[in-house]
Design an enzyme around this catalytic site. Structure first.
Site, PDB file in Angstrom:
ATOM      1  CE  LYS A  67      20.798  18.245   3.836  1.00 11.51           C
ATOM      2  NZ  LYS A  67      22.102  18.848   4.209  1.00 11.51           N
ATOM      3  CB  SER A 142      21.309  20.768   7.519  1.00  9.72           C
ATOM      4  OG  SER A 142      22.175  20.613   6.425  1.00  9.72           O
ATOM      5  CB  SER A 166      25.282  20.152   6.878  1.00 14.18           C
ATOM      6  OG  SER A 166      24.934  21.354   7.523  1.00 14.18           O
TER       7      SER A 166
END
Lengths: 490, 478, 96
Positions: A67, A142, A166
């Protein structure tokens, strides 16, 4: 080479270690697969590395999608924001270095909601990520890019972060496994901060064994992070076959009508499976958990407003309005560099900390948090695990909830209490359900939470349940359909 | 008009002399090339985390022990938030309502609290850039950013500017002797701000206070406070009210400039620092902090006054410098039969003067006069073996060449003639030789004594003790 | 719940500039969120300690040993306006 892309991380690592599979070829295959990204899962992909010498370690030769919230020296890191466009960090996050030390290699940096604020990956400055099950729908957020990459056959595994859900929620919406460890299990150094007392790093994988493998490499005390402790005893691959002797608590306060019918059905069915494996289902009380969203949406924005104040155009990243005075530069840089959701949360957080409001908001929210942690401790005196649906719904449509911030926040209803309490929780793909408005079926996640630092027990129970559910074998999972191609719902 | 009394409190920032910064391993420096002692942490890059410096915490505990502070059993860090280029995180990690040190005392002034925090970076303002659209700019150097600081806040116990400067000197000396800071005001390792207000004499309420900054010497501190007190007294005397504001004192012009801006006062939005865990010093750490303390000025002054009977100002002079204090104590020990008060006066009076006369650099401890030699000298004078005046002669010789007091007395033939009887005989002779003067003295004309004293001094070649001669004359003349 | 004045004040604290339209929208959105969040205001939490630290750790620190600093060029590598080895920024506006 399509066959190797079907291997789990555990299987591939074993073959590489046994020199039955070439690490370089394995990486090349994934590199090529990632280039076919049509989901906007990646923001940046590494160049294919030259043939490498033998890579040792439990994750030797394994590519990982990371990420874009983790700093990686020598390559860009944006946190999904315009304000860090072009920023090249001078250091690498501890979590990434630990994967590297275990023999893994970064495949690319994945797309995410800006500064980890969002539940749909529609808040990225670099465009939304598409759900591989249905490209008209969100992958969750997210860590949407990481989830979509793993679910869509663009990476064998990924690193994400979880502050209020997330990792777990996108895992649920994408039909994969997502684990949020205990707060403090993994170092936060190099993980761009959103809410310091809630952020945790964790793996997104196809199955529980792979999650365990990654967690084993990631966990540990780090001298660069004063709040890290690691997991005593470490982590080994799970092997449990049944759930006899284990008690699973369903919180009565978290039973809501607002859970989609299809989601409720899968949840109930999974409870039956647990009983079939010898587990005991019982009801528990978490009287303060329903206030989790309220407490979370004070604490997280408050800490975020402080953590994001450093993005001021002075030392790195975007600068705008520099021809004016200092105030002009600050305001222009931040107003142009941040997206709407980030601004909203900064405003909320600043308000909650401001003079006259601290006690009523931040102070009060931290007390609610104490109560929620106490509720879980009391519950764990009676049960081994607490279980809920991960998300109230299956993946929703792009643009469906973007006009109502509060509606978006309510997606986190089931995941936020565990974040506030700092305890570990996993989302397992448990079945498929049609969305409320009708349409092809989409994944439903089942969340299991455990006491602090009980990750091994959690993984063991999850492994047993996963075997019984047999999700990947029975569902048209995209990652077994070929590169980034859509499965059901085409 | 009601008499207005001054109420002054001080806020002191001490830069700690650790090797590295408060929250990262960058070395401390002064005057080096800009941005050569920085890292992702003190530059506040995305994703970094602070880790506290153990030595800084220990130094803070030592300061707390030296100031007799209550040490918090558990203290935490807070974030103090404000935007400025010298603050890279846009918050300073500091301590708020649970500081590491609580109430204490130094001399006559109570300490309110002392806490740990990190220093800001350095901004240098540069003029117009010469660019068409350019305006004035600043250049930021982060070398200093992150240096450990202890902030000490006093109660408003001071009542005039001189007292404030004097106390600030005591604080500086105390901290210097701990060895935890260079406490150099010119270099910025010691910064003293003053909170100043006035109120009707005898009132218990506090008036509105102003904050004075930018005084980088004790003299400027005193002058700044004096200037502000004058301003406030005039203002209040004319019926005005003091406004809360921050003022810069310019020593060159003596002017006070207000820094009050159009914006509201800062809202620092304090909240507990989530990236750091609490400090719980524990018994052992506290004991180690106490044991690390040398005898400090305040305690030494106390001891000199109460145990050795020295006057306050003499005690303060001696105690201010540990080497001078050690010197004095050695002389005092060696000159066992001499009163400490007398020894002290020799050290702070005669010896200091003699060193100055000779243009010697350094104090007593650096001089050629060994404590043993001085002890011998003061003993000889106390026994009246030599006169006080002769003693000063011997001292000058010791300053010039070192050596032994007795040997110099011998060499110069300074020993007073015989014993008291011999002197009494010489006095009697001098009186007999000048009956006119004797008559005048008997009549009450004190000035006539000089003639007799002079005769005695000539006869003894100046070695007689003047005071003793006077006494004998009066005794013999009734 | 939160009016225009307050929004402008908070925006200034956060160094954000909002257009008139944005101020209005923000006021509405924040009010909606705050209304939900305000429920915790009515809870009786007398005597409950606020959580300020999640992990029960104390005394985590490091030895006072130097670690290598970044070379000046690397420290300035991402600077929007490096000048003479330092970070150039506009000055605050002088008060009128």
């Amino acid at each position: 080479m399509a066959g190797v892309l079907d291997l789990s991380v555990a299987e591939a690592a074993a073959r590489i270690a046994a020199t039955e599979l070439s690490a370089a070829e394995y990486f090349a295959a994934w590199h090529e697969a990632a280039l076919g990204d049509e989901l906007n899962a990646y923001l940046f992909q590494v160049d294919h590395p030259a043939a490498q010498q033998a890579i040792d370690g439990p994750l030797g030769g394994i590519p990982v999608a990371v990420k874009d919230i983790f700093t990686t020296a020598g390559s860009p890191t944006t946190a999904g924001s315009r304000i860090l466009e072009g920023y090249q960090p001078p250091y690498t996050a501890t979590a990434v270095r630990r994967l590297d030390a275990a023999g893994a290699r970064v495949l690319g940096k994945t797309n995410m909601d800006e500064f980890a604020m969002g539940s749909s990956n529609e808040n990225s400055a670099y465009g939304p990520v598409l759900n591989p099950w249905d490209r008209g729908r969100v992958p969750g957020g997210s860590s949407g890019g990481s989830a979509a990459a793993v679910a869509g056959g663009l990476a064998p595994c990924a690193l994400g972060t979880d502050t209020g859900g997330s990792i777990r929620q996108p895992a649920s919406l994408c039909g994969i496994v997502g684990l949020k460890p205990t707060y403090g299990a993994i170092s936060r150094y190099g993980m761009i901060a959103f809410a310091s007392s809630l952020d945790q790093c964790g793996p997104l994988t196809r199955d529980v064994t792979d999650a365990a493998l990654l967690l084993a490499a990631l966990e540990g005390r780090d001298s660069c992070d004063s709040t890290s402790v690691g997991i005593e005893g470490g982590i080994v691959a799970p092997s449990r076959e049944d759930l006899s002797g284990l008690r699973f608590g369903v919180p009565r306060e978290l039973a809501r009508d607002a859970v989609d019918a299809g989601v409720r059905e899968v949840f109930e069915a999974t409870l039956k499976r647990i009983e079939g494996l010898g587990g005991e289902i019982t009801e528990v009380g978490l009287p303060n958990a329903e206030h989790g969203i309220s407490a979370y949406y004070v604490i997280a924005p408050a800490e975020a407003s402080s953590n994001l104040a450093r993005y001021d155009g002075v030392r790195y990243g975007m600068r705008a309005g520099g021809d004016g005075d200092l105030l002009e530069m600050y305001e222009t840089t931040r107003s142009q560099g941040f997206g709407d959701e980030v601004k909203r949360r900064i405003m909320l957080g600043t308000y909650a900390l401001s003079s006259g409001y601290y006690d009523a908001y931040y102070g009060q929210a931290q007390k609610v948090r104490t109560r929620i942690a106490e509720d879980f401790r009391a519950a764990f005196a009676e049960v081994d695990f607490v279980v809920t649906p991960t998300s109230p719904s299956v993946a929703f449509g792009l643009g469906e909830k973007t006009d109502d911030p509060l509606a978006m926040y309510l997606n986190d209803f089931f995941t936020v209490p565990m974040s506030l309490a700092g305890i570990p929780a996993i989302s397992l793909p448990a079945g498929l359900a049609a969305p409320e408005g009708g349409g092809p079926q989409l994944p439903v996640g089942f969340q299991i939470a455990a006491p602090a630092f009980a990750e091994q027990k959690l993984l063991e129970a999850s492994f047993a349940l996963e075997q019984a559910v047999g999700f990947a074998a029975s569902a048209p999972v995209p990652y077994l359909m070929g590169n980034g191609e859509v499965g059901a719902g085409d | 008009m009601t008499e207005l009394e001054a109420v002054i409190g001080l806020e002191i920032h001490v830069q700690l002399a650790t090797k590295t910064k408060m929250f990262c391993g960058c070395e401390l420096s002064f005057g080096d090339e800009p941005n050569t002692h920085t890292c992702p942490i003190c530059l506040a890059h995305p994703g970094v985390l602070p880790v506290p410096n153990e030595q800084a915490i220990r130094y803070a505990l030592q300061i707390g022990a030296a100031l007799e502070c209550e040490i918090a059993p558990r203290s935490i860090f807070h974030r103090k938030q404000y935007f400025y280029p010298d603050s890279p995180k846009a918050y300073q990690i500091s301590q708020y309502d649970i500081p590491i040190c609580g109430a204490g005392r130094l001399g006559q002034v109570r300490i309110h609290r002392a806490h740990l925090e990190e220093d800001a970076a350095k901004t240098i303002h540069v003029g117009d850039s010469g660019r068409i659209h350019g305006s004035a700019a600043s250049l930021v150097d982060f070398n200093r950013g992150g240096t450990p600081l202890v902030e000490i806040v006093t109660e408003p116990d001071l009542r005039d500017a001189a007292e404030a400067a004097e106390w600030a000197r005591l604080l500086r000396e105390t901290v210097r002797q701990l060895g935890v800071s260079d406490v150099n005001m010119e270099e910025g390792s010691l910064r003293v701000d003053a909170n100043v207000s006035v109120r009707p004499a005898g009132s218990q309420e506090l008036g509105t206070k102003t904050e004075l900054k930018n005084m980088n010497s004790f003299r400027f501190l005193q002058r700044g406070i004096e200037a502000e007190l004058e301003r406030q007294r005039e203002l209040v005397g004319a019926g005005g009210t003091v406004e809360q504001e921050t003022l810069h004192f310019d020593p060159a012009s003596g002017h006070l400039t207000s820094l009050r801006s159009k914006e509201e006062a800062h809202d620092y939005r304090y909240f507990p620092e989530p990236d750091l865990v609490p400090i719980v010093p524990g018994e052992e750490m506290l004991r180690e902090a106490r044991e690390a303390l040398p005898e400090l000025p305040a305690a030494r002054i106390e001891r000199y006054v109460s145990e050795l009977g020295l006057a306050d100002d003499v005690a303060a002079t001696l105690a201010a410098d540990p080497e001078t204090a050690a010197y004095f104590e050695q002389v005092d020990t060696d000159a066992a039969e001499v009163e400490p008060k007398v020894v002290a006066n020799w050290v702070t009076g005669e010896l200091t003067a003699a060193l100055r006369e000779a243009g010697a650099e350094g104090g007593a401890a650096e001089s050629k006069v060994t404590p043993a030699a001085l002890a011998e000298l003061v003993t000889l004078v106390a026994r009246k073996t030599i006169s006080h005046g002769s003693g000063k002669t011997v001292l000058a010789a010791l300053v010039a060449e070192g050596g032994d007091a007795e040997a110099i007395v011998e060499r110069e033939g300074l020993a007073m003639e015989g014993d008291g009887d011999e002197l009494a005989a010489i006095v009697a002779q001098a009186i007999a030789a000048d009956p006119a003067a004797a008559e005048q003295i008997r009549a009450g004309n004190g000035k006539a004594i000089g003639a007799i004293v002079g005769a005695v001094m000539r006869e003894t070649k100046g070695r007689a003790d003047g005071g003793e001669v006077n006494r004998l004359i009066r005794e013999q003349l009734g | 719940m939160i009016d225009r004045e307050q929004v402008l004040h908070v925006a200034r604290l956060a160094r954000l500039r909002l257009s008139d339209q944005e101020v209005e929208k923000m006021a509405g959105e924040l009010s909606g969120i705050l209304e939900h969040v305000d429920r915790i205001g009515s809870l009786d939490l007398e005597g409950v300690e606020p959580t300020s630290h999640v992990v029960a750790l104390e005394n985590v620190w490091r030895a006072d040993e130097p670690r290598p600093s970044l070379p000046q060029a690397v420290a300035l590598a991402n600077a929007p306006e490096p000048q003479d080895g330092a970070f150039r920024v506009p000055s605050p506006q002088a008060d009128a």
